[in-house]
Design a protein around this motif. Structure first.
Motif, PDB file in Angstrom:
ATOM      1  N   GLU A 178      22.121 -56.539  -7.302  1.00 58.73           N
ATOM      2  CA  GLU A 178      23.041 -57.566  -6.805  1.00 58.73           C
ATOM      3  C   GLU A 178      22.862 -58.830  -7.639  1.00 58.73           C
ATOM      4  OE1 GLU A 178      25.437 -57.153  -4.730  1.00 58.73           O
ATOM      5  OE2 GLU A 178      24.901 -55.070  -4.231  1.00 58.73           O
TER       6      GLU A 178
ATOM      7  N   GLY B  29      29.645 -57.817 -10.802  1.00 59.41           N
ATOM      8  CA  GLY B  29      28.731 -56.681 -10.699  1.00 59.41           C
ATOM      9  C   GLY B  29      27.734 -56.645 -11.839  1.00 59.41           C
TER      10      GLY B  29
ATOM     11  N   CYS C 148      21.025 -49.164 -17.235  1.00 57.37           N
ATOM     12  CA  CYS C 148      20.934 -47.742 -17.524  1.00 57.37           C
ATOM     13  C   CYS C 148      19.734 -47.497 -18.420  1.00 57.37           C
ATOM     14  CB  CYS C 148      22.214 -47.273 -18.212  1.00 57.37           C
ATOM     15  SG  CYS C 148      22.268 -45.516 -18.612  1.00 57.37           S
TER      16      CYS C 148
ATOM     17  N   ALA D 195      27.298 -47.941 -15.313  1.00 62.06           N
ATOM     18  CA  ALA D 195      26.084 -47.886 -16.136  1.00 62.06           C
ATOM     19  C   ALA D 195      25.851 -46.479 -16.671  1.00 62.06           C
ATOM     20  CB  ALA D 195      24.878 -48.364 -15.321  1.00 62.06           C
TER      21      ALA D 195
ATOM     22  N   ASN E  95      27.062 -46.636  -6.275  1.00 57.69           N
ATOM     23  CA  ASN E  95      27.694 -47.942  -6.399  1.00 57.69           C
ATOM     24  C   ASN E  95      28.606 -47.909  -7.625  1.00 57.69           C
ATOM     25  OD1 ASN E  95      27.232 -50.709  -8.084  1.00 57.69           O
ATOM     26  ND2 ASN E  95      27.587 -51.124  -5.929  1.00 57.69           N
TER      27      ASN E  95
ATOM     28  N   ALA F 272      21.482 -49.983  -9.884  1.00 54.43           N
ATOM     29  CA  ALA F 272      22.447 -51.010  -9.483  1.00 54.43           C
ATOM     30  C   ALA F 272      21.711 -52.109  -8.741  1.00 54.43           C
ATOM     31  CB  ALA F 272      23.524 -50.400  -8.600  1.00 54.43           C
TER      32      ALA F 272
ATOM     33  N   PHE G  59      29.121 -49.980  -9.983  1.00 56.71           N
ATOM     34  CA  PHE G  59      28.482 -50.412 -11.231  1.00 56.71           C
ATOM     35  C   PHE G  59      27.355 -49.471 -11.640  1.00 56.71           C
ATOM     36  CE2 PHE G  59      31.134 -53.974 -11.202  1.00 56.71           C
ATOM     37  CZ  PHE G  59      31.105 -54.473 -12.501  1.00 56.71           C
ATOM     38  N   GLU G  60      26.800 -48.754 -10.699  1.00 53.66           N
ATOM     39  CA  GLU G  60      25.884 -47.678 -11.043  1.00 53.66           C
ATOM     40  C   GLU G  60      26.620 -46.613 -11.856  1.00 53.66           C
ATOM     41  OE1 GLU G  60      22.798 -44.666  -8.657  1.00 53.66           O
ATOM     42  OE2 GLU G  60      24.198 -45.953  -7.554  1.00 53.66           O
TER      43      GLU G  60
ATOM     44  N   ALA H 299      24.514 -53.844 -13.418  1.00 54.26           N
ATOM     45  CA  ALA H 299      23.727 -52.612 -13.327  1.00 54.26           C
ATOM     46  C   ALA H 299      23.069 -52.350 -14.677  1.00 54.26           C
ATOM     47  CB  ALA H 299      24.583 -51.422 -12.915  1.00 54.26           C
TER      48      ALA H 299
END
Length: 331
Positions: A165, A148, A152, A113, A107, A163, A109-110, A150
């Motif tokens: 929602e 978005g 880490c 992150a 994703n 990630a 935003f993954e 996310a």
């Protein structure tokens, strides 16, 4: 693992609804280079765009055997329909067409992150208290076309990203004016999410409700018009809209920080905050971020920073490959 790490260049991509940005990692530990943005509408598929990119930068498409694509959509399985374009991202087909040994799908935003622990001082603008700490949980939120979210986490040898929602959680108010804004929007929508207000698609909705809450007739404006009128023309209602946007985004960011324990820092990505510039940095964002009653002291110690790096998702995709190879070596 050493032989796998030596398989350069790596191909990385950040694929949105309008543009697909491609780049190469040519050596271990190197930054992403040869970055080119291609319009998705000009290609039938992501593999066609990748093939054209590799030809443009003079790399035989059979050379890269490792790749990571960051996608601006929710991931579910190995075949993914992009939300805002006609592209279908099919892992097996792309691997076969491009001759890849492995394609990592992330994703977007993954990927952002995964970039957080590696951002340099020149790639962020900190504001408020605290100092980023990549050994502690970190979060990124991004008001762009959507909203978005996310996180880490450091896992001993590398970082892992999660990630979610979070942009679709229910929007919340912190004062009477914002309660009235939400009341007006609930007359039109069954569910008023954070993204309904705090995004490019949401800013016109927020402007309409802010205008009504001030007792004025709402004018249909696009996000770009609202921003321009506020920053360049001094329009009072557009300025009030951006002020409310920044304040509510601060409330949302504080909620994210508390939910995941993001003591390593909360980072803001996405085009809107970057375009607002000093307006955003001087807004009520940080005040609202900290305004959590008994947990004010907890949030006062958490760093917040605006990401200014233009290709953070591409670098995050590269770090995703590194993490995947490290995990593979542990098996």
């Amino acid at each position: 693992m050493a032989s796998a790490l030596a398989e350069h260049p790596w191909l990385v991509a950040d694929i949105g609804g309008t543009n697909a940005r491609f780049g190469l990692v040519r050596a271990p530990g190197a930054m992403v280079t040869d970055i080119i943005a291609l319009r998705c509408a000009e290609f039938a598929s992501p593999e066609d765009a990748a093939d054209a990119y590799l030809a443009r930068v003079g790399v035989d498409r059979s050379r890269p055997t490792l790749a990571a694509f960051a996608l601006a959509t929710a991931l579910n399985g190995d075949t993914i329909k992009m939300t805002n374009s006609d592209w279908v991202v099919a892992r097996d087909r792309i691997e076969r067409t491009l001759g890849l040994r492995r394609l990592l799908l992330l994703n977007d935003f993954e990927a952002l992150a995964l970039a957080l622990p590696h951002l340099t001082a020149e790639e962020i603008t900190p504001f408020g208290n605290g100092t980023p700490n990549p050994r502690l949980p970190m979060a990124v939120i991004g008001p762009g076309t959507g909203l978005g979210v996310a996180a880490c986490f450091f896992c001993g040898r590398t970082w892992r990203a999660v990630a979610g929602e979070g942009g679709h959680v229910t929007a919340s108010a912190s004062d009477g004016f914002e309660s009235e804004v939400l009341r007006l929007l609930r007359l039109r929508f069954d569910h008023v999410s954070a993204e309904r207000l705090l995004s490019g698609i949401g800013l016109p909705e927020l402007h309409g409700a802010v205008t009504q809450a001030h007792g004025a007739a709402a004018e249909a404006l696009q996000a770009e018009d609202i921003t321009r009128r506020a920053l360049e023309d001094g329009d009072a209602l557009c300025t009030a809209t951006l002020d409310t946007f920044c304040a509510m985004l601060g409330t949302f960011a504080g909620n994210v920080a508390l939910t995941i324990g993001a003591r390593g820092g909360v980072f803001i990505a996405g085009g809107i905050a970057q375009k607002l510039g000093t307006f955003f940095l001087r807004s009520r964002f940080r005040e609202r971020f900290e305004a959590k009653g008994r947990f004010r002291g907890y949030l006062e110690q958490i760093a917040t920073a605006l990401i200014t790096a233009p290709y953070a998702a591409l670098n995050g995709a590269a770090h995703g490959i590194e993490s995947a190879l490290l995990e593979q070596s542990d098996v």
